[in-house]
Design an enzyme around this catalytic site. Structure first.
Site, PDB file in Angstrom:
ATOM      1  CE  LYS A   1      -6.658   3.598  26.210  1.00 40.46           C
ATOM      2  NZ  LYS A   1      -5.613   2.614  26.854  1.00 40.46           N
TER       3      LYS A   1
HETATM    4  N1  GLU Z   1      -2.694   4.326  27.709  1.00 41.11           N
HETATM    5  C1  GLU Z   1      -1.738   3.497  28.759  1.00 41.11           C
HETATM    6  C2  GLU Z   1      -2.573   1.894  28.933  1.00 41.11           C
HETATM    7  O1  GLU Z   1      -3.094   1.556  27.909  1.00 41.11           O
HETATM    8  C3  GLU Z   1      -1.634   3.969  29.937  1.00 41.11           C
HETATM    9  C4  GLU Z   1      -2.917   4.461  31.030  1.00 41.11           C
HETATM   10  C5  GLU Z   1      -2.674   5.108  32.215  1.00 41.11           C
HETATM   11  O2  GLU Z   1      -1.478   5.406  32.412  1.00 41.11           O
HETATM   12  O3  GLU Z   1      -3.611   5.552  32.777  1.00 41.11           O
HETATM   13  O4  GLU Z   1      -2.249   1.476  29.726  1.00 41.11           O
END
Ligand code: GLU
Length: 407
Positions: A102
């Site tokens: 993240k």
């Molecule tokens: N930000 C989204 C999540 O928390 C999508 C992450 C992604 O598609 O890699 O799942």
């Protein structure tokens, strides 16, 4: 308990149930790599602002790391760490071949012009360019970022590495994005809800829904749940709450939000204090905004019998216990909002194959993965109503199996 402590608590609880060693728990609760970069932005008025950008790469035992980029003033190392860890467990629960990561920047995108956001994003990509990649770590949108942001990133990254659409997902369709990606997280929330209701022998028809957060996830969940026959009776965002016991006209509300940047003062309902949303009268509550919003203080007043966690980490461990004791079914984030990363996976697959799928195929294959993960979760949970514990146990076993095979 902080969000990071809560995440570690959930990992540790599942690890103990699986009989893992203290050393394994430590390993699972520690990210592989944490990046922190300084970003100096020259504002439109000629002054400079400094921001901090983060990328935490939590685990890659099951494949390249995967997870969004959040632009929000509250972004800090602990939050990014917790969110990166949650991505590892989410990709494992969904059974897609990724680890977890993240990132984000501690900025408020509402205060920045499009040009300023673009400049900040390109500078951030310069700093990340050696640490991300289609086989290493694949960012995506999260709170405060969207397909346009992803478009800047793929363009900037490709200046270093040649055209590389697989480095990032959630891109504009014209730059290698996938049909169905924008709606995917909300659609996944709908599929998750349908699976819970089916097990209870209930239909979605007429179910009343309250949704906290009316960004990408909340607005798509609202639209798709309403289309499926539910009644969206209350929503909230940073501008306040909007309710209508007869059901909000979701399409008209989305048009209002596009025009005014908030749900406040929508003509088809009445304003109410957004803080009351979580405890408002409804059958199904969808927290689709921030982490740690359901707490020991408000959990006892929740009226919903089902909670679908559209956001990451919306329920603190204290609230989790209170809600389960009340008989509330909590569909945990790492399944409920797993539709987003699942369609990100489809986007990456299409990029690697240089072949695009129809939207109908994307939605159909998303359903297959959501249904399969639900079957796995139920098998893990058995008679227990603690679906979160089941999800963490399932995820930890999958990650540990891959880790041990690679030692
Ligand atoms: N930000 C989204 C999540 O928390 C999508 C992450 C992604 O598609 O890699 O799942």
């Amino acid at each position: 308990m902080s969000f990071l402590d809560a995440t570690k608590h959930n990992v540790t609880r599942a690890a103990e149930a699986l009989g893992l060693s203290d050393w394994e728990v430590l390993e699972l609760n520690t990210p592989r790599r944490e990046l922190k970069v300084e970003l100096h932005l020259r504002r439109a008025d000629g002054t400079y602002s400094t921001y901090v950008g983060f990328r935490v790469q939590h685990d890659n035992s099951r494949g390249p790391m995967k997870g969004g980029l959040r632009y929000d003033p509250r972004v800090d190392p602990d939050e990014v760490n917790a969110l990166a860890s949650l991505m590892t467990w989410k990709t494992a629960v969904m059974g897609i071949p990724y680890g977890g990561a993240k990132g984000g920047i501690n900025c408020n995108p509402r205060d920045l012009t499009r040009e300023e956001l673009q400049s900040l994003t390109r500078d951030f990509t310069d700093e990340l360019a050696d640490f991300i990649g289609p086989k290493v770590d694949i960012p995506a949108p999260d709170m405060g970022t969207n397909s346009e942001t992803m478009g800047w990133i793929v363009d900037q990254y490709s200046k270093y590495h040649g055209w590389s659409p697989g480095v990032i997902t959630g891109k504009p369709i014209e730059l290698g994005g996938s049909l169905g990606r924008t709606s995917a997280t909300g659609r996944g929330c709908l599929f998750a809800l349908l699976n819970v209701l089916q097990d209870r022998g209930e239909s979605i028809e007429g179910k009343t829904i309250a949704i906290q957060g009316f960004g990408n996830v909340g607005s798509w969940a609202a639209r798709l749940m309403a289309e499926a026959g539910a009644k969206v009776v209350a929503v909230s965002d940073v501008t306040g709450g909007m309710r209508n016991p007869a059901g909000l006209d979701v399409d008209a509300l989305i048009a209002h939000v596009q025009e005014t940047r908030g749900v406040k003062d929508f003509g088809g309902g009445e304003n109410f204090p957004g803080g009351e949303l979580l405890t408002s009268s409804c059958d199904v509550l969808v927290p689709a905004a921030m982490e740690s919003v359901l707490t020991a203080e408000n959990a006892k007043d929740v009226q919903a019998s089902v909670i679908v966690e559209g956001a990451n980490g919306p329920t603190t461990p204290e609230a989790d216990e209170i809600l389960r004791a009340k008989g509330v079914t909590i569909v945990p984030d790492c399944y409920a909002n797993g539709g987003g990363v699942t369609v990100s996976y489809f986007e990456w697959v299409q990029n690697l194959q240089q072949f695009s799928w129809s939207e109908e195929r994307v939605n159909r294959e998303l359903k297959v993965i959501m249904d399969r993960a639900w079957v796995d979760l139920k098998a893990q949970a058995g008679e227990s109503n603690d679906i979160r514990l089941a999800a963490f146990k399932l995820a930890l076993s999958r990650v540990m199996a891959a880790t041990n095979l690679r030692r």
